[in-house]
Write a protein that holds these residues in place. Structure first.
Motif, PDB file in Angstrom:
ATOM      1  N   PRO A  26      25.929 -45.300   2.093  1.00  0.00           N
ATOM      2  CA  PRO A  26      24.893 -46.244   2.519  1.00  0.00           C
ATOM      3  C   PRO A  26      24.051 -46.713   1.335  1.00  0.00           C
ATOM      4  O   PRO A  26      23.729 -45.949   0.427  1.00  0.00           O
ATOM      5  CB  PRO A  26      24.039 -45.420   3.504  1.00  0.00           C
ATOM      6  CG  PRO A  26      24.942 -44.322   3.954  1.00  0.00           C
ATOM      7  CD  PRO A  26      25.812 -44.005   2.776  1.00  0.00           C
ATOM      8  N   GLY A  27      23.717 -47.972   1.333  1.00  0.00           N
ATOM      9  CA  GLY A  27      22.874 -48.539   0.286  1.00  0.00           C
ATOM     10  C   GLY A  27      22.040 -49.668   0.850  1.00  0.00           C
ATOM     11  O   GLY A  27      21.944 -49.828   2.073  1.00  0.00           O
ATOM     12  N   VAL A  77      21.296 -48.075  -9.353  1.00  0.00           N
ATOM     13  CA  VAL A  77      21.604 -49.494  -9.178  1.00  0.00           C
ATOM     14  C   VAL A  77      23.098 -49.703  -9.385  1.00  0.00           C
ATOM     15  O   VAL A  77      23.648 -49.330 -10.422  1.00  0.00           O
ATOM     16  CB  VAL A  77      20.809 -50.363 -10.171  1.00  0.00           C
ATOM     17  CG1 VAL A  77      21.271 -51.820 -10.101  1.00  0.00           C
ATOM     18  CG2 VAL A  77      19.323 -50.289  -9.859  1.00  0.00           C
ATOM     19  N   ASN A  78      23.738 -50.298  -8.398  1.00  0.00           N
ATOM     20  CA  ASN A  78      25.174 -50.526  -8.470  1.00  0.00           C
ATOM     21  C   ASN A  78      25.521 -51.803  -9.228  1.00  0.00           C
ATOM     22  O   ASN A  78      26.589 -51.924  -9.813  1.00  0.00           O
ATOM     23  CB  ASN A  78      25.750 -50.604  -7.053  1.00  0.00           C
ATOM     24  CG  ASN A  78      27.248 -50.493  -7.025  1.00  0.00           C
ATOM     25  OD1 ASN A  78      27.809 -49.503  -7.463  1.00  0.00           O
ATOM     26  ND2 ASN A  78      27.912 -51.522  -6.527  1.00  0.00           N
ATOM     27  N   THR A 100      23.969 -57.220 -19.340  1.00  0.00           N
ATOM     28  CA  THR A 100      24.359 -56.195 -20.306  1.00  0.00           C
ATOM     29  C   THR A 100      23.144 -55.672 -21.054  1.00  0.00           C
ATOM     30  O   THR A 100      23.031 -54.469 -21.322  1.00  0.00           O
ATOM     31  CB  THR A 100      25.382 -56.768 -21.309  1.00  0.00           C
ATOM     32  OG1 THR A 100      26.544 -57.217 -20.605  1.00  0.00           O
ATOM     33  CG2 THR A 100      25.800 -55.708 -22.327  1.00  0.00           C
ATOM     34  N   SER A 101      22.202 -56.555 -21.346  1.00  0.00           N
ATOM     35  CA  SER A 101      20.995 -56.142 -22.078  1.00  0.00           C
ATOM     36  C   SER A 101      20.103 -55.226 -21.248  1.00  0.00           C
ATOM     37  O   SER A 101      19.290 -54.483 -21.799  1.00  0.00           O
ATOM     38  CB  SER A 101      20.208 -57.376 -22.516  1.00  0.00           C
ATOM     39  OG  SER A 101      19.622 -58.037 -21.393  1.00  0.00           O
ATOM     40  N   LEU A 102      20.246 -55.254 -19.927  1.00  0.00           N
ATOM     41  CA  LEU A 102      19.426 -54.390 -19.066  1.00  0.00           C
ATOM     42  C   LEU A 102      19.822 -52.921 -19.159  1.00  0.00           C
ATOM     43  O   LEU A 102      19.007 -52.034 -18.891  1.00  0.00           O
ATOM     44  CB  LEU A 102      19.537 -54.841 -17.603  1.00  0.00           C
ATOM     45  CG  LEU A 102      18.783 -56.093 -17.184  1.00  0.00           C
ATOM     46  CD1 LEU A 102      19.018 -56.366 -15.707  1.00  0.00           C
ATOM     47  CD2 LEU A 102      17.288 -55.963 -17.468  1.00  0.00           C
ATOM     48  N   GLU A 103      21.082 -52.668 -19.518  1.00  0.00           N
ATOM     49  CA  GLU A 103      21.598 -51.292 -19.579  1.00  0.00           C
ATOM     50  C   GLU A 103      21.332 -50.580 -18.247  1.00  0.00           C
ATOM     51  O   GLU A 103      20.653 -49.558 -18.173  1.00  0.00           O
ATOM     52  CB  GLU A 103      20.957 -50.529 -20.734  1.00  0.00           C
ATOM     53  CG  GLU A 103      21.227 -51.143 -22.095  1.00  0.00           C
ATOM     54  CD  GLU A 103      20.561 -50.389 -23.228  1.00  0.00           C
ATOM     55  OE1 GLU A 103      19.860 -49.393 -22.952  1.00  0.00           O
ATOM     56  OE2 GLU A 103      20.715 -50.785 -24.386  1.00  0.00           O
ATOM     57  N   LEU A 104      21.897 -51.128 -17.182  1.00  0.00           N
ATOM     58  CA  LEU A 104      21.622 -50.650 -15.828  1.00  0.00           C
ATOM     59  C   LEU A 104      21.881 -49.161 -15.658  1.00  0.00           C
ATOM     60  O   LEU A 104      21.067 -48.433 -15.083  1.00  0.00           O
ATOM     61  CB  LEU A 104      22.466 -51.441 -14.824  1.00  0.00           C
ATOM     62  CG  LEU A 104      22.097 -52.896 -14.592  1.00  0.00           C
ATOM     63  CD1 LEU A 104      23.063 -53.526 -13.604  1.00  0.00           C
ATOM     64  CD2 LEU A 104      20.662 -53.019 -14.092  1.00  0.00           C
ATOM     65  N   GLU A 105      23.030 -48.712 -16.104  1.00  0.00           N
ATOM     66  CA  GLU A 105      23.420 -47.325 -15.849  1.00  0.00           C
ATOM     67  C   GLU A 105      22.453 -46.334 -16.483  1.00  0.00           C
ATOM     68  O   GLU A 105      22.139 -45.302 -15.896  1.00  0.00           O
ATOM     69  CB  GLU A 105      24.828 -47.085 -16.378  1.00  0.00           C
ATOM     70  CG  GLU A 105      25.373 -45.700 -16.039  1.00  0.00           C
ATOM     71  CD  GLU A 105      26.808 -45.534 -16.472  1.00  0.00           C
ATOM     72  OE1 GLU A 105      27.317 -44.398 -16.383  1.00  0.00           O
ATOM     73  OE2 GLU A 105      27.437 -46.531 -16.898  1.00  0.00           O
ATOM     74  N   GLU A 106      21.961 -46.668 -17.673  1.00  0.00           N
ATOM     75  CA  GLU A 106      21.055 -45.759 -18.371  1.00  0.00           C
ATOM     76  C   GLU A 106      19.612 -45.893 -17.901  1.00  0.00           C
ATOM     77  O   GLU A 106      18.918 -44.890 -17.702  1.00  0.00           O
ATOM     78  CB  GLU A 106      21.116 -46.004 -19.887  1.00  0.00           C
ATOM     79  CG  GLU A 106      22.430 -45.657 -20.551  1.00  0.00           C
ATOM     80  CD  GLU A 106      23.505 -46.700 -20.318  1.00  0.00           C
ATOM     81  OE1 GLU A 106      23.129 -47.837 -19.923  1.00  0.00           O
ATOM     82  OE2 GLU A 106      24.699 -46.402 -20.509  1.00  0.00           O
ATOM     83  N   ARG A 157      21.642 -55.391  -6.067  1.00  0.00           N
ATOM     84  CA  ARG A 157      22.163 -54.525  -5.020  1.00  0.00           C
ATOM     85  C   ARG A 157      21.980 -53.086  -5.470  1.00  0.00           C
ATOM     86  O   ARG A 157      22.346 -52.713  -6.581  1.00  0.00           O
ATOM     87  CB  ARG A 157      23.623 -54.838  -4.706  1.00  0.00           C
ATOM     88  CG  ARG A 157      24.478 -55.020  -5.911  1.00  0.00           C
ATOM     89  CD  ARG A 157      25.874 -55.449  -5.556  1.00  0.00           C
ATOM     90  NE  ARG A 157      25.843 -56.595  -4.671  1.00  0.00           N
ATOM     91  CZ  ARG A 157      26.365 -56.587  -3.445  1.00  0.00           C
ATOM     92  NH1 ARG A 157      26.971 -55.528  -2.989  1.00  0.00           N
ATOM     93  NH2 ARG A 157      26.311 -57.665  -2.693  1.00  0.00           N
ATOM     94  N   VAL A 158      21.401 -52.284  -4.628  1.00  0.00           N
ATOM     95  CA  VAL A 158      21.003 -50.933  -4.991  1.00  0.00           C
ATOM     96  C   VAL A 158      21.654 -49.930  -4.063  1.00  0.00           C
ATOM     97  O   VAL A 158      21.753 -50.148  -2.858  1.00  0.00           O
ATOM     98  CB  VAL A 158      19.465 -50.772  -4.894  1.00  0.00           C
ATOM     99  CG1 VAL A 158      19.048 -49.392  -5.318  1.00  0.00           C
ATOM    100  CG2 VAL A 158      18.774 -51.811  -5.764  1.00  0.00           C
TER     101      VAL A 158
END
Length: 271
Positions: free
Chosen positions: A201-202, A107-108, A96-102, A228-229
């Motif tokens: 595809p990923g 990154v999925n 959660t601290s990584l804030e992946l979406e932002e 996983r990207v």
């Protein structure tokens, strides 16, 4: 007298016709030469624009992949800070601290894969059963080891990936074991993520974690860390390779091949 005039007229006509033919031929030659010159100049400008686009594309890919790799190694550091015993709740807090979406578009999800020998499967499953969730390893296979995705966040959009044993499939397994054996990050060839209903595809991007730091003999019992990207980073790379094949450009082909080698994409051209 009239015959002499007639012969003279025919001779003059022949000379004029020959002159006309010569002029036309010279004009055609000049026109063709001008066309060749213009084409050459256009090719030079086109190649320059193409090379500029190639350099920009490669730069974007390298920058994006470097950010992804930074996220991987930050996960390794997080696991290390917990002495290798990061819990389900700990991983949720970290991801959660990584804030992946932002911060990491494309990154999925990000998670942990455990290296589980079949002799230790009962103990591993008991540890998972103690967590506040359902966990089941799938699919079954005949490999000597199990490599289940133990944690992955965001959990809601990656629910189908929880428990997926990546050892069941050559592409996923090969890159993961290469990461384990080399101590470096590795990328799989293109795959379809089980949780992606759109079948986009990923690829998977791995970095290893070893208990007690990186050992000299790289023991196989070390757990591994995975991200996983999917999305833009992968599609940019595919588009670059596709351009190389269509244009038959040795420069682009060489650049894309070098990029694949840099990031360990040994099977990236596979279907």
């Amino acid at each position: 007298m009239s015959d002499t005039k007639s012969i003279g007229a025919r001779t003059l006509t022949g000379r004029i016709s020959a002159l006309h033919v010569t002029i036309v031929c010279l004009s055609l030659c000049m026109t063709f030469s001008a066309w060749l010159y213009s084409k050459h100049q256009l090719d030079i400008r086109t190649e320059a624009r193409f090379n500029a686009a190639k350099d920009r594309t490669i730069g974007l890919i390298v920058e994006r992949m470097s950010k992804y790799e930074d996220a991987l190694w930050s996960g390794v550091a997080a696991i290390s800070s917990h002495g290798g015993a990061m819990s389900y709740e700990d991983w949720k807090v970290f991801s959660t601290s990584l804030e992946l979406e932002e911060k990491y578009p494309g990154v999925n999800g990000i998670g942990v894969i455990q290296y589980v020998e079949r002799a230790n499967l009962t103990r591993f499953q008991a540890e998972r059963n103690a967590e506040p969730r359902d966990f089941e390893i799938y699919p079954e296979h005949t490999q000597d080891i199990l490599l289940p995705i133990t944690y992955i966040e965001p959990e809601d959009i990656n629910a189908q990936a929880i428990g997926l044993d990546v050892a069941h499939e050559t592409n996923r397994r090969t890159a993961l074991l290469a990461s384990r054996d080399t101590g470096s990050s590795q990328i799989t060839g293109p795959i379809y993520l089980v949780q992606d209903s759109g079948h986009t595809p990923g690829f998977l991007f791995y970095a290893p974690y070893y208990r007690g730091g990186v050992p000299d003999d790289l023991p196989p019992e070390a757990p591994l860390f995975i991200t996983r990207v999917c999305g833009s980073g992968f599609h940019i790379l595919r588009r670059l390779i596709g351009q190389a094949r269509r244009a038959r450009s040795p420069q682009i082909a060489q650049a894309s091949g070098a990029l694949l080698r840099v990031f360990g994409c040994r099977a990236m051209s596979a279907a």
